[in-house]
Motif scaffolding. Structure first.
Motif, mmCIF file in Angstrom:
data_model
loop_
_atom_site.group_PDB
_atom_site.id
_atom_site.type_symbol
_atom_site.label_atom_id
_atom_site.label_comp_id
_atom_site.label_asym_id
_atom_site.label_seq_id
_atom_site.Cartn_x
_atom_site.Cartn_y
_atom_site.Cartn_z
ATOM 1 N N ILE A 118 0.843 -1.199 0.000
ATOM 2 C CA ILE A 118 0.000 0.000 0.000
ATOM 3 C C ILE A 118 0.879 1.249 0.000
ATOM 4 N N ARG A 285 -4.587 5.519 -11.834
ATOM 5 C CA ARG A 285 -4.405 5.784 -10.410
ATOM 6 C C ARG A 285 -2.944 5.966 -10.038
ATOM 7 N N PHE A 311 -6.834 6.456 -5.404
ATOM 8 C CA PHE A 311 -7.889 5.501 -5.055
ATOM 9 C C PHE A 311 -9.214 5.764 -5.764
ATOM 10 N N THR A 312 -9.211 6.603 -6.795
ATOM 11 C CA THR A 312 -10.452 6.860 -7.523
ATOM 12 C C THR A 312 -10.682 5.797 -8.592
ATOM 13 N N PRO A 314 -11.759 2.678 -9.194
ATOM 14 C CA PRO A 314 -11.170 1.332 -9.254
ATOM 15 C C PRO A 314 -11.922 0.386 -10.190
ATOM 16 N N GLU A 330 0.558 0.076 -13.195
ATOM 17 C CA GLU A 330 -0.357 -0.447 -12.175
ATOM 18 C C GLU A 330 -0.348 -1.969 -12.127
ATOM 19 N N TRP A 335 -1.546 -2.717 -4.755
ATOM 20 C CA TRP A 335 -2.787 -2.133 -4.254
ATOM 21 C C TRP A 335 -3.825 -1.772 -5.313
ATOM 22 N N PRO A 336 -3.475 -1.361 -6.547
ATOM 23 C CA PRO A 336 -4.544 -1.043 -7.501
ATOM 24 C C PRO A 336 -5.462 -2.231 -7.806
ATOM 25 N N GLN A 339 -7.606 -3.110 -4.695
ATOM 26 C CA GLN A 339 -8.685 -2.141 -4.520
ATOM 27 C C GLN A 339 -9.816 -2.417 -5.502
ATOM 28 N N SER A 340 -9.459 -2.736 -6.752
ATOM 29 C CA SER A 340 -10.486 -3.049 -7.751
ATOM 30 C C SER A 340 -11.250 -4.318 -7.391
ATOM 31 N N LEU A 342 -11.973 -5.476 -4.566
ATOM 32 C CA LEU A 342 -12.927 -5.246 -3.468
ATOM 33 C C LEU A 342 -14.316 -4.924 -4.001
ATOM 34 N N HIS A 343 -14.373 -4.444 -5.248
ATOM 35 C CA HIS A 343 -15.652 -4.086 -5.867
ATOM 36 C C HIS A 343 -16.185 -5.196 -6.768
#
Length: 387
Positions: A118, A285, A311-312, A314, A330, A335-336, A339-340, A342-343
């Motif tokens: 991170i 990102r 963090f926008t 993702p 990326e 982390w990119p 983070q993606s 997670l959605h």
């Protein structure tokens, strides 16, 4: 006395070998990187742990000096400087968290794994051993990531041989049954071989050539076509009109890389274009630190460089699906993609412009990393690169 020097030297050379082989760009060799935590843990002093960390990281990122020299059309020295500077965060973290105490070592290595995943240290968190989770535990998703993290912590304990044997078993089983991620229905990724000219030749003929490439790739079964990073050059109203007019008579949607310029700098973006027009689909990102992302410019009141949107966005909507985009750099950090994920997107889009990496394994490593993450989370993958 000779033995006192021999052990550290062997550890350092072993870490270099692990970095070279694990990050060679061959997908199924990614788990070789798991040798690093073992070597780090059996270092007997903090200074040796630092040298082991440096050997591994510098070997894994060995293509950087040559790539930077090609990017800037310069000699090797700027690349060597960036290469050494980039290694500082990795070496610093693993030196600080190293301990001779076997009881606390797994927890401290776990902290090092997290810190290198991170920002801010994760911004240069290349060659992260956790990337191999997709090879060892394909389709296991977050459970596989948890097992990989647990396995990494286990590799720095006294029972590391047993942990290594167990992980090797998963590795061999995965290699025996391996299949590449599928391409999402209705999609096609287009690789180009236009070298340095991509993104720099902004004339109408280049746009027409790109349009012809898209028409050749778009079929009834492939209505979405992905082009590499920088494929459109600068995104302007004129470029949008040319592409919208060309797509007016079809049902194809093009996802392509472009640069969105303003007075303060530019955004590295993905654009979605169809017969109704174009829109900015995704803003990168994490651009490449140093060559693209230059935050220090604002400290001195200067403009320029690529903005990092961190963090926008993702996940983005494409048609009826949701995609996780990854542009170039990326794909090399952790982390990119997490983070993606997670959605829970429907698939991953990985694009890049790797003309400057000729003669190195950087593009192969990017492809391997993107593929490993797609396999871990059982997501279809669209890849489009220029070389």
């Amino acid at each position: 006395m000779c033995r006192d020097y021999l052990r550290p030297v062997l550890l350092i050379f072993a870490s270099i070998a692990v970095g070279v082989v694990g990050w060679s760009g061959y997908m199924l060799l990614l788990p070789v990187a798991l040798g690093f935590p073992v070597l780090w843990s059996i270092a007997q002093t903090r200074s040796v742990a630092a040298l082991v960390s440096a050997g591994y990281f510098l070997a894994a990122s060995r293509g950087l000096p040559q790539g930077v020299a090609a990017f800037y059309s310069s000699d090797i020295w700027p690349g060597l400087l960036l290469w050494l500077c980039a290694s500082l965060s990795f070496v610093t973290v693993h030196t600080v968290f190293w301990t001779i105490n076997a009881r606390t070592r797994p927890f401290r290595y776990f902290l090092a794994v997290v810190v290198m995943s991170i920002p801010p240290f994760g911004i240069t968190g290349w060659a992260h051993p956790v990337t191999a989770a997709g090879v060892l535990f394909p389709g296991w998703g977050w459970w596989g990531l948890g097992l990989m993290t647990t396995g990494l912590a286990g590799l720095v304990t006294r029972i590391w041989p047993a942990v290594a044997i167990a992980l090797t078993g998963f590795w061999l089983w995965s290699a025996a049954t391996w299949t590449d991620p599928k391409i999402p229905d209705g999609w096609r990724g287009v690789d180009l071989e236009l070298g340095v000219s991509l993104g720099r030749e902004a004339g109408l003929q280049r746009q027409r050539d790109m349009i012809a490439t898209v028409r050749g790739a778009a079929t009834d079964s492939a209505r979405f076509v992905a082009l590499p990073e920088s494929a459109l050059g600068f995104w302007t109203p004129t470029v949008e009109r040319v592409w919208t007019g060309a797509l007016r008579d079809g049902a194809a949607t093009v996802i392509a890389g472009a640069a969105l310029l303003d007075a303060g700098g530019y955004d590295n973006v993905l654009v979605a274009i169809d017969r109704k027009g174009g829109r900015i689909l995704y803003r990168e990102r994490m651009p490449v630190p140093g060559s693209m992302w230059q935050p220090w410019r604002s400290w001195f009141g200067e403009s320029g460089g690529t903005r990092a949107d961190f963090f926008t966005n993702p996940v983005v909507a494409v048609g009826a699906s949701r995609a996780a985009p990854l542009i170039c750099y990326e794909q090399l950090i952790v982390w990119p993609i997490l983070q993606s994920m997670l959605h829970d997107p429907d698939f991953i889009i990985a694009v890049g412009n790797g003309w400057w990496t000729e003669g190195t394994s950087i593009v192969a490593i990017q492809r391997a990393a993107a593929t490993a993450w797609a396999k871990l989370f059982a997501k279809p993958l669209v890849i489009a690169f220029n070389t």
